[in-house]
Write a protein that holds these residues in place. Structure first.
Motif, PDB file in Angstrom:
ATOM      1  N   ALA A  14       0.933  -1.332   0.052  1.00 40.45           N
ATOM      2  CA  ALA A  14       0.167   0.042   0.026  1.00 40.45           C
ATOM      3  C   ALA A  14       0.808   1.262  -0.004  1.00 40.45           C
ATOM      4  CB  ALA A  14      -0.995   0.078   1.333  1.00 40.45           C
ATOM      5  N   GLU A  15       1.999   1.242   0.741  1.00 34.70           N
ATOM      6  CA  GLU A  15       2.784   2.314   0.804  1.00 34.70           C
ATOM      7  C   GLU A  15       3.610   2.645  -0.535  1.00 34.70           C
ATOM      8  OE1 GLU A  15       2.850  -0.202   3.167  1.00 34.70           O
ATOM      9  OE2 GLU A  15       2.155   0.720   4.517  1.00 34.70           O
ATOM     10  N   GLU A  16       3.845   1.451  -1.285  1.00 37.49           N
ATOM     11  CA  GLU A  16       4.798   1.653  -2.712  1.00 37.49           C
ATOM     12  C   GLU A  16       3.721   2.254  -3.582  1.00 37.49           C
ATOM     13  OE1 GLU A  16       7.843  -1.948  -2.417  1.00 37.49           O
ATOM     14  OE2 GLU A  16       5.905  -2.438  -2.990  1.00 37.49           O
ATOM     15  N   ARG A  17       2.376   1.717  -3.488  1.00 31.21           N
ATOM     16  CA  ARG A  17       1.200   2.131  -4.519  1.00 31.21           C
ATOM     17  C   ARG A  17       0.899   3.698  -4.331  1.00 31.21           C
ATOM     18  NH1 ARG A  17      -0.706  -2.776  -3.379  1.00 31.21           N
ATOM     19  NH2 ARG A  17      -2.435  -1.914  -1.751  1.00 31.21           N
ATOM     20  N   ALA A  18       0.975   4.208  -2.904  1.00 31.08           N
ATOM     21  CA  ALA A  18       0.591   5.531  -2.471  1.00 31.08           C
ATOM     22  C   ALA A  18       1.885   6.358  -2.871  1.00 31.08           C
ATOM     23  CB  ALA A  18       0.610   5.609  -0.949  1.00 31.08           C
ATOM     24  N   ALA A  19       3.133   5.909  -3.013  1.00 30.14           N
ATOM     25  CA  ALA A  19       4.218   6.423  -3.348  1.00 30.14           C
ATOM     26  C   ALA A  19       4.156   6.717  -5.030  1.00 30.14           C
ATOM     27  CB  ALA A  19       5.723   6.022  -3.055  1.00 30.14           C
ATOM     28  N   MET A  20       3.623   5.891  -5.845  1.00 28.80           N
ATOM     29  CA  MET A  20       3.550   5.971  -7.259  1.00 28.80           C
ATOM     30  C   MET A  20       2.607   6.869  -7.522  1.00 28.80           C
ATOM     31  SD  MET A  20       4.203   2.030  -8.526  1.00 28.80           S
ATOM     32  CE  MET A  20       3.244   1.104  -7.526  1.00 28.80           C
ATOM     33  N   LYS A  21       1.299   6.967  -6.534  1.00 28.64           N
ATOM     34  CA  LYS A  21       0.275   7.946  -6.828  1.00 28.64           C
ATOM     35  C   LYS A  21       0.920   9.484  -6.655  1.00 28.64           C
ATOM     36  CE  LYS A  21      -3.577   4.907  -5.914  1.00 28.64           C
ATOM     37  NZ  LYS A  21      -4.668   4.432  -5.097  1.00 28.64           N
ATOM     38  N   ASP A  22       1.673   9.505  -5.499  1.00 27.22           N
ATOM     39  CA  ASP A  22       2.261  10.804  -5.444  1.00 27.22           C
ATOM     40  C   ASP A  22       3.325  11.205  -6.431  1.00 27.22           C
ATOM     41  OD1 ASP A  22       1.021  10.993  -2.831  1.00 27.22           O
ATOM     42  OD2 ASP A  22       2.978  10.403  -1.929  1.00 27.22           O
ATOM     43  N   HIS A  23       3.758  10.258  -7.038  1.00 24.70           N
ATOM     44  CA  HIS A  23       4.979  10.609  -8.270  1.00 24.70           C
ATOM     45  C   HIS A  23       3.914  11.002  -9.498  1.00 24.70           C
ATOM     46  CE1 HIS A  23       8.423  10.660 -10.685  1.00 24.70           C
ATOM     47  NE2 HIS A  23       8.139   9.563 -11.387  1.00 24.70           N
ATOM     48  N   ALA A  24       2.910  10.303  -9.679  1.00 24.45           N
ATOM     49  CA  ALA A  24       2.215  10.726 -10.647  1.00 24.45           C
ATOM     50  C   ALA A  24       1.516  12.124 -10.699  1.00 24.45           C
ATOM     51  CB  ALA A  24       0.916   9.799 -11.213  1.00 24.45           C
ATOM     52  N   ARG A  25       1.038  12.392  -9.313  1.00 23.98           N
ATOM     53  CA  ARG A  25       0.643  13.852  -8.962  1.00 23.98           C
ATOM     54  C   ARG A  25       1.476  14.800  -9.155  1.00 23.98           C
ATOM     55  NH1 ARG A  25      -2.878  12.140  -4.811  1.00 23.98           N
ATOM     56  NH2 ARG A  25      -0.972  11.318  -4.016  1.00 23.98           N
ATOM     57  N   ASP A  26       2.777  14.528  -8.649  1.00 25.60           N
ATOM     58  CA  ASP A  26       4.033  15.647  -8.751  1.00 25.60           C
ATOM     59  C   ASP A  26       4.180  15.822 -10.489  1.00 25.60           C
ATOM     60  OD1 ASP A  26       4.151  15.073  -6.049  1.00 25.60           O
ATOM     61  OD2 ASP A  26       5.930  13.790  -6.281  1.00 25.60           O
ATOM     62  N   LEU A  27       4.175  14.922 -11.077  1.00 26.47           N
ATOM     63  CA  LEU A  27       4.456  14.963 -12.413  1.00 26.47           C
ATOM     64  C   LEU A  27       3.352  15.851 -13.223  1.00 26.47           C
ATOM     65  CD1 LEU A  27       5.633  11.452 -13.613  1.00 26.47           C
ATOM     66  CD2 LEU A  27       7.106  13.524 -13.467  1.00 26.47           C
ATOM     67  N   LYS A  28       1.967  15.589 -12.793  1.00 29.27           N
ATOM     68  CA  LYS A  28       0.841  16.465 -13.385  1.00 29.27           C
ATOM     69  C   LYS A  28       1.108  17.904 -12.970  1.00 29.27           C
ATOM     70  CE  LYS A  28      -2.181  12.606 -13.943  1.00 29.27           C
ATOM     71  NZ  LYS A  28      -3.614  11.958 -13.409  1.00 29.27           N
TER      72      LYS A  28
END
Length: 151
Positions: A14-28
């Protein structure tokens, strides 16, 4: 399953998935920014400082000190968020980053360096460092590593 970690069989935590979502949000967020290069850089630094301010006390104190040391030692590195964590980039590419302990429920925070950091020391060298406290001695070591990373 002999010798196999069960978590790798089930995919990302769950932590890894949250980090990937954070990364996608950062890029957007970065892609949507308008303005001059300096304005974008200032906003990215504000994003980093806001993320640091959200951290629990022990992680926040260490992240503030790491941020201060990195930006003072290597002003050429631009603060930005990377997977929802403070990071420092050269020409848009991450050189080093701070990962708080809380995000991955770890025992310690991490100061990490990418393969762009020039820390090479023979056939093997450290690219990640556990942090439990940022003392004056640790600040000196961080400064030396960051300085070496951007040579």
């Amino acid at each position: 399953m002999t010798g196999t970690d069960v978590s790798t069989q089930q995919g990302f935590t769950a932590e890894e998935r949250a980090a990937m979502k954070d990364h996608a949000r950062d890029l957007k967020k970065a892609a949507a920014r308008r303005g001059s290069k300096a304005e974008k850089a200032a906003q990215e630094e504000q994003d980093v400082l806001a993320k640091i301010a959200e951290m629990r006390d022990s992680d926040r104190i260490m992240a503030e000190r790491v941020h201060a040391v990195v930006t003072a030692t290597a002003p050429v590195l631009a603060p930005k968020l990377w997977y929802g964590m403070p990071a420092y980039a050269l020409d848009g590419k991450i050189v080093c980053f701070f990962q708080c302990a809380e995000k991955f429920k770890a025992r310690y925070a991490t100061l990490g360096f990418s393969d762009l950091a020039k820390l090479d020391d023979g056939p093997m060298w450290a690219a990640g460092f556990a942090l439990t406290e940022v003392t004056p001695e640790v600040e000196e070591r961080i400064a030396a590593l960051v300085e070496r990373a951007v040579r």
